[in-house]
Every structure is written in structure tokens, then in C-alpha cells.
Design a protein around this motif. Structure first.
Motif, PDB file in Angstrom:
ATOM      1  N   MET A   1       0.849  -1.201   0.000  1.00 15.30           N
ATOM      2  CA  MET A   1       0.000   0.000   0.000  1.00 15.30           C
ATOM      3  C   MET A   1       0.881   1.246   0.000  1.00 15.30           C
ATOM      4  N   PRO A   2       0.315   2.396  -0.263  1.00 15.09           N
ATOM      5  CA  PRO A   2       1.149   3.604  -0.378  1.00 15.09           C
ATOM      6  C   PRO A   2       1.642   4.133   0.970  1.00 15.09           C
ATOM      7  N   ALA A   3       1.387   3.401   2.045  1.00 16.26           N
ATOM      8  CA  ALA A   3       1.864   3.853   3.358  1.00 16.26           C
ATOM      9  C   ALA A   3       2.608   2.704   4.037  1.00 16.26           C
ATOM     10  N   ASP A   4       3.636   2.203   3.389  1.00 18.32           N
ATOM     11  CA  ASP A   4       4.400   1.052   3.893  1.00 18.32           C
ATOM     12  C   ASP A   4       5.552   1.464   4.802  1.00 18.32           C
ATOM     13  N   GLU A   5       6.091   2.658   4.575  1.00 20.36           N
ATOM     14  CA  GLU A   5       7.329   3.034   5.277  1.00 20.36           C
ATOM     15  C   GLU A   5       7.030   3.632   6.655  1.00 20.36           C
ATOM     16  N   ILE A   6       7.468   2.930   7.671  1.00 22.32           N
ATOM     17  CA  ILE A   6       7.214   3.403   9.039  1.00 22.32           C
ATOM     18  C   ILE A   6       8.231   4.496   9.396  1.00 22.32           C
ATOM     19  N   LEU A   7       7.714   5.646   9.803  1.00 27.10           N
ATOM     20  CA  LEU A   7       8.586   6.747  10.231  1.00 27.10           C
ATOM     21  C   LEU A   7       8.797   6.706  11.742  1.00 27.10           C
ATOM     22  N   ILE A   8       7.707   6.479  12.483  1.00 31.20           N
ATOM     23  CA  ILE A   8       7.788   6.383  13.948  1.00 31.20           C
ATOM     24  C   ILE A   8       7.030   5.118  14.344  1.00 31.20           C
ATOM     25  N   SER A   9       7.724   4.184  14.960  1.00 27.71           N
ATOM     26  CA  SER A   9       7.119   2.879  15.253  1.00 27.71           C
ATOM     27  C   SER A   9       6.156   2.980  16.434  1.00 27.71           C
ATOM     28  N   GLU A  10       5.322   1.965  16.549  1.00 26.33           N
ATOM     29  CA  GLU A  10       4.398   1.883  17.677  1.00 26.33           C
ATOM     30  C   GLU A  10       5.176   1.907  18.999  1.00 26.33           C
ATOM     31  N   THR A  11       6.292   1.189  19.041  1.00 29.82           N
ATOM     32  CA  THR A  11       7.102   1.151  20.271  1.00 29.82           C
ATOM     33  C   THR A  11       7.653   2.530  20.611  1.00 29.82           C
ATOM     34  N   GLU A  12       8.151   3.240  19.596  1.00 27.14           N
ATOM     35  CA  GLU A  12       8.675   4.600  19.856  1.00 27.14           C
ATOM     36  C   GLU A  12       7.580   5.500  20.404  1.00 27.14           C
ATOM     37  N   ILE A  13       6.384   5.405  19.826  1.00 29.76           N
ATOM     38  CA  ILE A  13       5.269   6.234  20.307  1.00 29.76           C
ATOM     39  C   ILE A  13       4.932   5.859  21.749  1.00 29.76           C
ATOM     40  N   GLN A  14       4.788   4.572  21.990  1.00 34.46           N
ATOM     41  CA  GLN A  14       4.378   4.124  23.334  1.00 34.46           C
ATOM     42  C   GLN A  14       5.442   4.459  24.388  1.00 34.46           C
ATOM     43  N   ASN A  15       6.718   4.432  23.983  1.00 38.23           N
ATOM     44  CA  ASN A  15       7.787   4.808  24.921  1.00 38.23           C
ATOM     45  C   ASN A  15       7.811   6.311  25.193  1.00 38.23           C
ATOM     46  N   ARG A  16       7.430   7.090  24.193  1.00 37.69           N
ATOM     47  CA  ARG A  16       7.478   8.558  24.333  1.00 37.69           C
ATOM     48  C   ARG A  16       6.334   9.076  25.203  1.00 37.69           C
ATOM     49  N   LEU A  17       5.199   8.360  25.208  1.00 42.43           N
ATOM     50  CA  LEU A  17       4.021   8.845  25.934  1.00 42.43           C
ATOM     51  C   LEU A  17       4.308   9.126  27.422  1.00 42.43           C
ATOM     52  N   ASP A 156      -4.692  11.033   8.797  1.00 44.46           N
ATOM     53  CA  ASP A 156      -5.351  10.388   7.657  1.00 44.46           C
ATOM     54  C   ASP A 156      -4.841  10.873   6.315  1.00 44.46           C
ATOM     55  N   CYS A 157      -5.249  10.121   5.274  1.00 43.03           N
ATOM     56  CA  CYS A 157      -5.241  10.618   3.899  1.00 43.03           C
ATOM     57  C   CYS A 157      -6.629  10.302   3.375  1.00 43.03           C
ATOM     58  N   ASP A 158      -7.411  11.315   3.124  1.00 43.79           N
ATOM     59  CA  ASP A 158      -8.818  11.120   2.746  1.00 43.79           C
ATOM     60  C   ASP A 158      -9.528  10.176   3.707  1.00 43.79           C
ATOM     61  N   GLU A 159      -9.291  10.364   4.986  1.00 40.26           N
ATOM     62  CA  GLU A 159      -9.943   9.623   6.084  1.00 40.26           C
ATOM     63  C   GLU A 159      -9.421   8.199   6.274  1.00 40.26           C
ATOM     64  N   ALA A 160      -8.528   7.715   5.413  1.00 40.27           N
ATOM     65  CA  ALA A 160      -7.961   6.371   5.595  1.00 40.27           C
ATOM     66  C   ALA A 160      -6.737   6.447   6.503  1.00 40.27           C
ATOM     67  N   TYR A 161      -6.338   5.296   7.029  1.00 40.26           N
ATOM     68  CA  TYR A 161      -5.092   5.066   7.801  1.00 40.26           C
ATOM     69  C   TYR A 161      -5.115   5.563   9.245  1.00 40.26           C
ATOM     70  N   ARG A 162      -6.188   6.188   9.714  1.00 35.75           N
ATOM     71  CA  ARG A 162      -6.160   6.776  11.059  1.00 35.75           C
ATOM     72  C   ARG A 162      -5.913   5.725  12.147  1.00 35.75           C
ATOM     73  N   THR A 163      -6.329   4.483  11.913  1.00 38.23           N
ATOM     74  CA  THR A 163      -6.245   3.478  12.980  1.00 38.23           C
ATOM     75  C   THR A 163      -4.952   2.663  12.941  1.00 38.23           C
ATOM     76  N   LEU A 164      -4.024   2.998  12.079  1.00 34.07           N
ATOM     77  CA  LEU A 164      -2.699   2.343  12.128  1.00 34.07           C
ATOM     78  C   LEU A 164      -2.054   2.640  13.493  1.00 34.07           C
ATOM     79  N   PRO A 165      -1.306   1.693  14.051  1.00 32.08           N
ATOM     80  CA  PRO A 165      -0.715   1.916  15.378  1.00 32.08           C
ATOM     81  C   PRO A 165       0.559   2.753  15.347  1.00 32.08           C
ATOM     82  N   ASP A 166       1.073   3.026  14.144  1.00 35.95           N
ATOM     83  CA  ASP A 166       2.340   3.743  13.994  1.00 35.95           C
ATOM     84  C   ASP A 166       2.168   4.904  13.016  1.00 35.95           C
ATOM     85  N   ILE A 167       3.239   5.699  12.857  1.00 39.41           N
ATOM     86  CA  ILE A 167       3.229   6.821  11.909  1.00 39.41           C
ATOM     87  C   ILE A 167       3.995   6.389  10.666  1.00 39.41           C
TER      88      ILE A 167
END
Ligand code: PRP
Length: 173
Positions: A1-17, A156-167
Motif C-alpha cells: 500500500m502507499p503507506a508502507d514506510e514506518i517513520l515512527i514505530s508503535e514502540t517509539e510512540i508508546q515509549n514517548r508517551l 489520515d489521507c482522505d480519512e484512511a489510515y487513522r487506525t494504524l498503530p504507527d506513523i
């Protein structure tokens, strides 16, 4: 899909919180706070961060939208305050997902300031300084990023992808 490349992982986000929560708790006065989340992009980050604060907090919401397609970069942002909650005299934390041109945040801060909170602190998950068109900064920043179009974890992009766990970086095929 056009959003394959992870910039910030779920772990990085969860550790930063919890790190962000500790910074914010140190900066905010003791006692109850009112957390204001800007819809829709900040819904997931905002709720996760509000929980990580582990303190007496109420929630309010703002919805921001442009007057018309392509006009947002000119600062023509409209804010719906119907679910904002009481601001006057309260210690308020404003949360958004991304600080881009800064027009949404600038207008939102004006609106909140007019309602005379006891204090106002601001937090964004991501800061994209390359795109800034205002003087606005956030008090607390999760991640500073390059000028990528990003989706996931609320964005999102046109409302898609919002529920992905990572950026992820959105790159159309
Ligand atoms: C995005 C994002 C921020 C704002 C940042 O919202 O969630 O609120 O734009 O851009 P700015 O700094 O250039 O103003 P969007 O209007 O895409 O709505 P959404 O949150 O509902 O996706």
C-alpha cells in the motif's frame, strides 16, 4: 500500500508517551486539569496522552476545518467549539497531532485564550517546522519530523489510515 514506510514505530510512540506525560505533569499546576483534543487527527494521541498523565482530568474537544479546499495554508480555519467544555479559570492542556503551518494551532490558542483559562499549555505529537507559516511553537513536542506527508495513529489521507498503530510516510503509487 502507499503507506508502507514506518517513520515512527508503535514502540517509539508508546515509549514517548510516559516521557511526555512526565514533562507535562511537571509543568502544569497541581489539581484538576481540562484536556482539549483537536479532532479528528489528535483523537488517538490525545486520549493515550490524557491517560498517561494519570491525574484528575476532564476532556473537551474542538473540531477544526478549512473554509474550502486549499485555503487552509492561508489561515482560513474554522473551529467548532460545541464540545469544548468549560475553560474559564481552569488549567488547560491543548493537544494536537501535528503542527504544520501552525494556522490551526494559532487560531485555537486565540479562542482558548479569549475564554480566560487559569493556564494553558500545548502539546503536539509531531512538529514539522519546515512547513511553518506562523510564529507558533508547542510547549511539548513528541517528535520533530522532516517535511513528509504522514498518516497513522490518528492522521489520515482522505480519512484512511487513522487506525494504524504507527506513523507512516504516505507516498502515492
Ligand atoms: C490537520 C492536523 C492539525 C492541522 C495542522 O488537521 O490534525 O490539526 O491539520 O495543520 P496546520 O498547522 O497547517 O494548521 P486536518 O485539517 O487535516 O483535520 P483532521 O485532524 O480532522 O484530519
Amino acid at each position: 500500500m502507499p503507506a508502507d514506510e514506518i517513520l515512527i514505530s508503535e514502540t517509539e510512540i508508546q515509549n514517548r508517551l510516559p516521557e511526555l506525560a512526565a514533562e507535562i505533569n511537571e509543568a502544569l499546576p497541581d489539581g484538576p486539569i481540562h484536556v482539549v483534543i483537536i479532532l479528528k487527527g489528535a483523537i488517538i494521541f490525545g486520549v493515550d496522552l490524557a491517560r498517561a498523565l494519570m491525574r484528575n482530568a476532564t476532556l473537551g474537544f474542538l473540531a477544526a476545518s478549512s473554509y474550502g479546499a486549499g485555503t487552509k495554508s492561508k489561515g482560513r480555519v474554522q473551529i467548532d467549539t460545541e464540545h469544548l467544555g468549560e475553560i474559564e479559570g481552569r488549567n488547560v492542556l491543548l493537544i494536537d497531532d501535528i503542527l504544520d503551518t501552525g494556522h490551526t494551532f494559532a487560531k485555537t490558542i486565540d479562542i482558548l485564550g479569549d475564554k480566560r483559562p487559569a493556564s494553558l499549555r500545548t502539546c503536539v505529537l509531531m512538529d514539522k517546522p519546515a512547513r511553518r507559516e506562523t510564529e507558533i511553537q508547542a510547549d511539548h513536542v513528541g517528535f520533530t519530523i522532516e517535511n513528509h506527508f504522514v498518516v497513522g495513529y490518528g492522521l489520515d489521507c482522505d480519512e484512511a489510515y487513522r487506525t494504524l498503530p504507527d506513523i507512516r510516510i504516505y507516498a502515492p503509487e
